[in-house]
Design a protein around this motif. Structure first.
Motif, PDB file in Angstrom:
ATOM      1  N   VAL A   5     -53.604 -60.887  84.901  1.00  0.00           N
ATOM      2  CA  VAL A   5     -52.593 -59.848  84.713  1.00  0.00           C
ATOM      3  C   VAL A   5     -52.981 -59.043  83.485  1.00  0.00           C
ATOM      4  O   VAL A   5     -53.366 -59.620  82.463  1.00  0.00           O
ATOM      5  N   HIS A   6     -52.860 -57.734  83.555  1.00  0.00           N
ATOM      6  CA  HIS A   6     -53.210 -56.909  82.398  1.00  0.00           C
ATOM      7  C   HIS A   6     -52.207 -57.152  81.280  1.00  0.00           C
ATOM      8  O   HIS A   6     -50.996 -57.177  81.509  1.00  0.00           O
ATOM      9  N   HIS A   8     -51.163 -55.295  79.112  1.00  0.00           N
ATOM     10  CA  HIS A   8     -50.230 -54.170  78.961  1.00  0.00           C
ATOM     11  C   HIS A   8     -48.980 -54.331  79.823  1.00  0.00           C
ATOM     12  O   HIS A   8     -47.992 -53.626  79.612  1.00  0.00           O
ATOM     13  N   SER A   9     -48.992 -55.282  80.766  1.00  0.00           N
ATOM     14  CA  SER A   9     -47.791 -55.559  81.571  1.00  0.00           C
ATOM     15  C   SER A   9     -46.642 -56.038  80.702  1.00  0.00           C
ATOM     16  O   SER A   9     -45.488 -55.976  81.112  1.00  0.00           O
ATOM     17  N   LEU A  10     -46.961 -56.518  79.507  1.00  0.00           N
ATOM     18  CA  LEU A  10     -45.933 -57.029  78.602  1.00  0.00           C
ATOM     19  C   LEU A  10     -45.502 -56.000  77.551  1.00  0.00           C
ATOM     20  O   LEU A  10     -44.713 -56.334  76.675  1.00  0.00           O
ATOM     21  N   GLU A  11     -46.000 -54.781  77.633  1.00  0.00           N
ATOM     22  CA  GLU A  11     -45.592 -53.764  76.660  1.00  0.00           C
ATOM     23  C   GLU A  11     -44.096 -53.502  76.787  1.00  0.00           C
ATOM     24  O   GLU A  11     -43.578 -53.311  77.886  1.00  0.00           O
ATOM     25  N   ILE A  16     -42.829 -61.673  81.590  1.00  0.00           N
ATOM     26  CA  ILE A  16     -42.955 -61.155  82.956  1.00  0.00           C
ATOM     27  C   ILE A  16     -42.978 -62.347  83.910  1.00  0.00           C
ATOM     28  O   ILE A  16     -43.257 -63.476  83.505  1.00  0.00           O
ATOM     29  N   VAL A  18     -44.825 -63.787  87.315  1.00  0.00           N
ATOM     30  CA  VAL A  18     -45.983 -63.644  88.190  1.00  0.00           C
ATOM     31  C   VAL A  18     -45.901 -64.749  89.238  1.00  0.00           C
ATOM     32  O   VAL A  18     -45.119 -65.690  89.100  1.00  0.00           O
TER      33      VAL A  18
END
Length: 110
Positions: A5-6, A8-11, A16, A18
């Motif tokens: 997972v990138h 940046h998905s947590l910005e 998150i 998944v």
């Protein structure tokens, strides 16, 4: 098996959800560290753990709290008398997963 997972998905957030091997996994960022834990409450298996405060995940159904670092239940469910509930055996700690950041900026959850 693992999932990537990138980061940046947590910005703008610290967690998150998944899916790994057909199971929901909660990934939490605490500073520069990342943790992964099964995201189904052990109390009844009826709720996805998605509310996170720091490194504590809270079950939206009955309020059980879990330490995402260890998978341990740190506060039992708050079952209300007017809410029907057939409690199953509590299976704790919840499974935890190794989460690391690869050199390409992707999170490895395994």
């Amino acid at each position: 098996m693992k999932i990537r997972v990138h980061v940046h998905s947590l910005e703008g957030r610290n967690s998150i959800l998944v899916w790994l091997n057909g199971r929901p996994v909660l990934v939490v960022r605490d500073g520069d560290k990342f943790y992964g834990m099964d995201a189904v409450c052990a109390h009844m298996g009826c709720a996805i753990l998605s509310e996170v405060h720091g490194t504590t995940a809270v079950c939206p159904a009955h309020g059980a709290k879990y330490d995402v670092k260890t998978g341990q239940m740190i506060e039992p469910p708050q079952v209300k008398p007017d809410v029907p509930c057939e409690q199953e055996e509590i299976r704790v700690p919840l499974r935890t997963y190794k989460v690391s950041v690869g050199s390409d900026g992707l999170l490895d959850v395994e």
